[in-house]
Write an enzyme that holds these catalytic residues in place. Structure first.
Site, PDB file in Angstrom:
ATOM      1  N   THR B  27       0.955  -1.277   0.032  1.00  0.00           N
ATOM      2  CA  THR B  27      -0.096   0.088  -0.122  1.00  0.00           C
ATOM      3  C   THR B  27       0.788   1.354   0.085  1.00  0.00           C
ATOM      4  OG1 THR B  27      -1.280  -1.367   1.816  1.00  0.00           O
ATOM      5  CG2 THR B  27      -2.149   0.815   1.276  1.00  0.00           C
ATOM      6  N   LEU B  28       0.453   1.942  -0.919  1.00  0.00           N
ATOM      7  CA  LEU B  28       1.532   3.224  -0.978  1.00  0.00           C
ATOM      8  C   LEU B  28       0.796   4.494  -0.485  1.00  0.00           C
ATOM      9  CD1 LEU B  28       3.315   2.787  -4.355  1.00  0.00           C
ATOM     10  CD2 LEU B  28       4.334   2.825  -1.913  1.00  0.00           C
TER      11      LEU B  28
END
Lengths: 236, 249
Positions: B27-28
């Site tokens: 997840t960025l």
């Protein structure tokens, strides 16, 4: 949809909803009242509709500082122009002054404006002046980040030759719809109506606006709901 | 479309499995997010509130998202941040509670245990650079003991008499520091929560005017029906802000 890293490269989203609409006799300008710094609402009751002359007003969006200083300059020049001309400035002249400053400083300014007013030669007129300094005369104009949510609405709801009341109701409804969906717009709806008789300012606080999808009527407290009597049992 | 997932290969380096990014997704940044949760201990247990908004960037896209859920018999979990990650956490907790029930030994997981489990999950994900993008509030009562704790997306955890996530930390907690006390009744507690939520509604851009209040006591959890708060705009200064200073706001 890539928030976070892309924010640095995207054009700075204008946190506002502004609208200008012509009707048979004048114009109605409308705006929300939210000014944000990042995610914080710095001013929940701002006045984004500024006076340029007695008969011309401007809706400001984008950078608060840029739009204020631009409208200050235009007010100053228009004041001198009015004295030299000997009669009220026309809406077209006011709009072009705004354009001149916007265009010649396009690298530094980040503000989109809607100029609207009434003069005896052309009646009610609306001019949209987006980023870059283009000037576009339109029967109605929308701007600011909240306007994204209104293109479809206006395509359907706009019509030529409305009355003053219809135009004002349209503006209030539109700003209210934008506030419902745009996080950068909120607060109260302010309108300014300009015609041959003069200028009228109106103020529609949040609790007088219509409710939209998934919005509930406002309560004083949960305690009022809990202490309300339960519905009577049905009888067949 | 998503350049973040393309292989990152240095010059002069032969690509191998990890640099071809066949390693797991990470997840960025969050997509659909919830904003603040506010909670505090009161006389009979814990009171918690959160609005029902799911924002998609600056768009207020979803307005009926339940961000407070009961966990087992003794706890309430409130979450802010990425909603999909919250939904995943609920699945993990479902399994945890299920296994606990299957023991059928008369014992049941209390809030302290659930909080500890969540802390471990969040911290371990953070260590793999793949966090669950949430700030969690865990409150509950077991055997008369009230418990209220918080876990952030990097695994920071603590317990306190009143907690909040996001903007709630800046806007609600100062109010609570002044006005909270050990022995709040339910009515006073609700009024205090509403005071906090109203400020958040005025001053948090991602707030939505529909909130859910929940309480948990020894008897169990109650989620009250969603409702909206009245707001006040009647100051003279708000009606005519530029009197005497044309062009200002």
């Amino acid at each position: 949809m890539e928030p976070g890293l892309n924010d640095l490269n995207e054009p700075h989203s204008m946190g506002t909803t502004i609208i200008g609409v012509t009707y048979n006799g004048g114009v109605v300008l409308g705006a929300d009242s939210r000014t944000s710094t990042g995610m914080y609402v710095a001013n929940r009751a701002s006045d984004k509709i500024s006076q340029l002359t007695d008969n011309v007003y401007v809706c400001r969006s984008g950078s608060a500082a840029d739009s204020q200083v631009l409208s200050d300059y235009v007010r100053y020049f228009l004041h001198q122009h009015t004295i030299q001309l000997g009669q009220p400035a026309t809406v077209k002249v006011a709009a072009n002054l705004v354009r001149l400053i916007s265009y010649n400083n396009k690298n530094m300014l980040q503000t989109g404006l809607i100029v609207g007013g009434w003069d005896k030669y052309e009646g009610g007129k609306i001019y949209g002046i987006p980023l870059g300094g283009t000037i576009v005369e339109q029967p109605f104009a929308i701007g600011g980040s909240g306007s994204s949510y209104l293109y479809g609405f206006f395509d359907q709801a706009w019509k030529e030759g409305m009355t003053k009341e219809e135009a004002e109701q349209l503006v209030v409804k539109a700003v209210s719809l934008a506030i419902a969906r745009d996080g950068a717009s909120g607060g109260v709806v302010r309108t300014v109506t300009i015609n041959s008789e003069g200028v009228t300012r109106n103020f529609y606080p949040g609790d007088t606006l219509p409710l939209w999808h998934e919005e509930l009527p406002a309560q004083n407290s949960l305690l009022d709901i809990l202490s309300a009597p339960s519905p009577e049992p049905m009888s067949t | 479309m998503s350049f973040s997932k393309m292989p990152l290969v240095e010059a002069n380096q032969t690509p191998d499995a990890s640099s071809l990014s066949l390693d797991s997704e990470r997840t960025l940044y969050p997509y659909v997010t919830g904003t603040s949760v506010v909670a505090f201990k009161y006389r009979d247990g814990i009171l918690m509130a959160a609005d029902m908004g799911g924002s998609y960037g600056s768009t207020l896209r979803y307005k009926t998202v339940e961000r407070i859920k009961p966990i087992g018999k003794h706890s309430l979990l409130g979450a802010s941040g990425e909603i999909s990650d919250f939904q995943e956490i609920l699945r993990y907790l479902d399994e945890l509670i299920l296994y606990d029930n299957m023991w059928d030994d008369g014992n049941s997981l209390g809030p302290k245990e659930v909080h500890n489990y969540l802390t471990r999950v969040m911290y371990n994900r953070r260590n793999k650079f793949n966090p669950l993008w949430n700030s969690l509030v865990l409150g509950g009562v077991k055997n008369g003991q009230k418990y209220l704790g918080m876990v952030s997306m990097i695994g920071v955890n603590f317990e306190d008499n009143h907690v909040a996530t996001g903007f709630g930390n800046h806007l609600a907690r100062p109010i609570l520091r002044d006005e909270w006390n050990e022995d709040l009744s339910f009515e006073d507690g609700v009024k205090l929560l509403e005071k906090c939520m109203r400020v958040l509604l005025y001053r948090d851009r991602s707030a939505v005017n529909k909130l859910q209040i929940a309480k948990i006591t020894e008897e169990g959890a109650t989620l009250f029906p969603p409702y909206s708060l009245k707001t006040f705009w009647g100051f003279e200064a708000y009606k005519n802000p530029t009197v005497g200073a044309e062009g200002s706001w």
